[in-house]
Write a protein that holds these residues in place. Structure first.
Motif, PDB file in Angstrom:
ATOM      1  N   GLN A   1      11.833 -19.680   9.181  1.00 27.38           N
ATOM      2  CA  GLN A   1      11.102 -20.353  10.260  1.00 27.38           C
ATOM      3  C   GLN A   1      10.299 -19.310  11.006  1.00 27.38           C
TER       4      GLN A   1
ATOM      5  N   TYR B   1       8.208 -24.586  10.340  1.00 23.76           N
ATOM      6  CA  TYR B   1       8.801 -24.312   9.030  1.00 23.76           C
ATOM      7  C   TYR B   1       8.178 -25.197   7.960  1.00 23.76           C
TER       8      TYR B   1
ATOM      9  N   SER C   1      15.411 -22.373  16.368  1.00 26.88           N
ATOM     10  CA  SER C   1      15.024 -21.193  15.596  1.00 26.88           C
ATOM     11  C   SER C   1      16.276 -20.387  15.229  1.00 26.88           C
TER      12      SER C   1
END
Ligand SMILES: Cc1cc2nc3c(=O)[nH]c(=O)nc-3n(C[C@H](O)[C@H](O)[C@H](O)COP(=O)(O)OP(=O)(O)OC[C@H]3O[C@@H](n4cnc5c(N)ncnc54)[C@H](O)[C@@H]3O)c2cc1C
Length: 440
Positions: A152, A175, A142
């Motif tokens: 994301q 995502y 992330s």
């Protein structure tokens, strides 16, 4: 559960005939050897340019790794974005990731443009953490995405339950911009597009010999100004680059069609393509008709020299999956199949020109359909008009003589299998490379 590639089963509905093998001596401007994702992309890049393009495939187009794959179209290959950043730094990682992300979009774009019927589905990605250390990887992914400006959403243990019907995951990162396809129908659809644009394709035609500008198959030959090998399991007598390549083995299975309530219990809020943070990871997604495609492997078989065909590995992947999703304990899996993915020692493809025969190009060890696609496209554009290309940097990214933890000569003592598995693990979890373009 029987041993059979489900994608081959789906070919039964296709009316397109198999292309007959080469039985004569012909000439070409560009010859492409291999009709997987890489070879098809190579042919696509140079079709319709007023030159004679020939493609030779020893099986059917898509008949090897491409048509055995799970059809996830995502830039994640064996290397996540955070691992690319650790290895290459932000700039080169962003370049590489950008190329693979673009290739995923390009494949989807070609499918839409030519109306290829291959169960194309827009499917967001969900990378799932399997315990505390898995959650650390999810957070790293992330952060990597955020640091390079990609969107994301990060989910913790509680929040992830809104997306996936299991209470065992420690978190996930989600995502968009990714797809699922039936990869064998894609390959066969690409074959039709290429044929329609004047490419000559011969299936069942294995290249056995390369001499100068001529390759020989069992019954024919092709003399070509440029030759691009986009093959798997390349033999030493075709190229010394064969020593750069080994393989990893993974397994897939396909279930019966899920009932709507089972789909809902698996994905309470829409459909995702998923994989987890284990070293030998499991991956799953739904097909367009709601069959569950589930893949995985085992430590023992990933680097085994020969194909393992027993159902035991797949059975244990299914058992693990059902332990995570007990509500799906009744789900029946119909077919399973193993497949080998060619890899290099550091999981980055090799794209190179033979220094002794500059008309011969190689695209080898591509892990992932988008990576194979971008490398095939790159090699063919450069074979056609190197001076007109502006992305020569990729030769640096994909050069064959990269640094590895355990050098080539150690293979004499340790064996190729062990050296590859150690180098692959090192490349994924620890390796740091000098920035590209820096002399080594
Ligand atoms: C079970 C499994 C699941 C996978 N899942 C995914 C996934 O979900 N998403 C993803 O992105 N990737 C996935 N992969 C990886 C992906 O399939 C490969 O990385 C990709 O297909 C490589 O494409 P390629 O064109 O380089 O190789 P290939 O598809 O192997 O193509 C090479 C072609 O060359 C032909 N050939 C070889 N030698 C000769 C010769 N001498 N003469 C003529 N032809 C020759 C072969 O028959 C073959 O068709 C998976 C792989 C497997 C096995």
């Amino acid at each position: 559960m029987i041993l059979q590639n489900y994608w081959f089963t789906t070919l039964m509905g296709l009316k397109d005939p198999i292309q007959p093998p080469l039985t004569t001596d012909i000439e070409a401007d560009i010859l492409i050897v291999g009709g997987g994702a890489a070879g098809l992309a190579a042919a696509y890049a140079v079709m319709g340019k007023g030159i004679r393009v020939v493609l030779l495939e020893r099986n059917i187009c898509g008949g090897s790794s491409t048509g055995k794959s799970a059809g996830f179209l995502t830039p994640d290959s064996e290397l996540e974005l955070s691992q690319l950043i650790r290895r290459f730094g932000n700039t080169d990682a962003k370049n590489l990731w950008g190329l693979a992300a673009k290739a995923s979009q390009d494949i989807a774009g070609i499918i839409k443009k030519h109306g290829i019927q291959c169960d194309l589905q827009e499917q967001e990605s969900l990378y799932l953490g399997n315990n505390a250390s898995g959650y650390k990887e999810i957070i790293a992914e992330s952060e990597a995405r955020t640091s390079l400006g990609y969107t994301q959403t990060l989910y913790d243990k509680d929040a992830i339950k809104s997306l996936i019907g299991s209470s065992t995951y420690s978190g996930g990162v989600r995502y968009a911009g990714t797809y699922g396809i039936n990869p064998l129908l894609y390959a066969q659809g690409m074959k039709r597009v290429l044929l329609d644009h004047g490419v000559s394709i011969y299936e069942g035609s294995e290249v056995k010999e390369l001499k100068g500008n001529t390759v020989k198959t069992h019954l024919g030959s092709v003399k070509a100004a440029k030759i691009i090998f986009c093959v798997d399991k390349i033999k030493k007598d075709l190229s010394h680059f064969a020593r750069n390549i080994y393989h990893a083995q993974t397994f897939l299975s396909i279930s019966e069609i899920l009932e709507p309530e089972d789909v809902q219990s698996l994905f309470p809020n829409g459909n995702f393509q998923c994989w987890d943070s284990d070293l030998v990871y499991s991956y799953f997604r739904l097909t367009g008709d709601n069959r569950l495609l589930l893949g995985g492997g085992s430590m023992l078989t990933t680097f085994s020299r020969n194909d393992v065909t027993s159902p035991s590995v797949m059975n244990s992947v299914i058992k693990k999956f059902k332990a995570k999703f007990p509500q799906l304990h009744h789900l029946e899996f119909m077919q399973y199949w193993p497949g080998r993915i060619d890899t290099t020692r550091d999981l980055i493809p090799t794209v190179a020109i033979d220094p002794k025969a500059p008309h011969v190009h190689f695209v080898l060890g591509c892990v992932g359909l988008p990576w194979a696609t971008l490398c095939g496209d790159f090699a063919a554009r450069h074979a056609f008009d190197d001076a007109g290309c502006t992305d020569h940097m990729c030769y640096e990214y994909f050069r064959p003589d990269r640094d590895f933890l355990i050098p080539l000569w150690m293979e004499r003592f340790l064996g190729k299998q062990l050296v590859f598995s150690l180098n692959n693990g090192w490349a994924k979890y620890y390796q740091k490379d000098p920035p590209m373009g820096v002399e080594r």
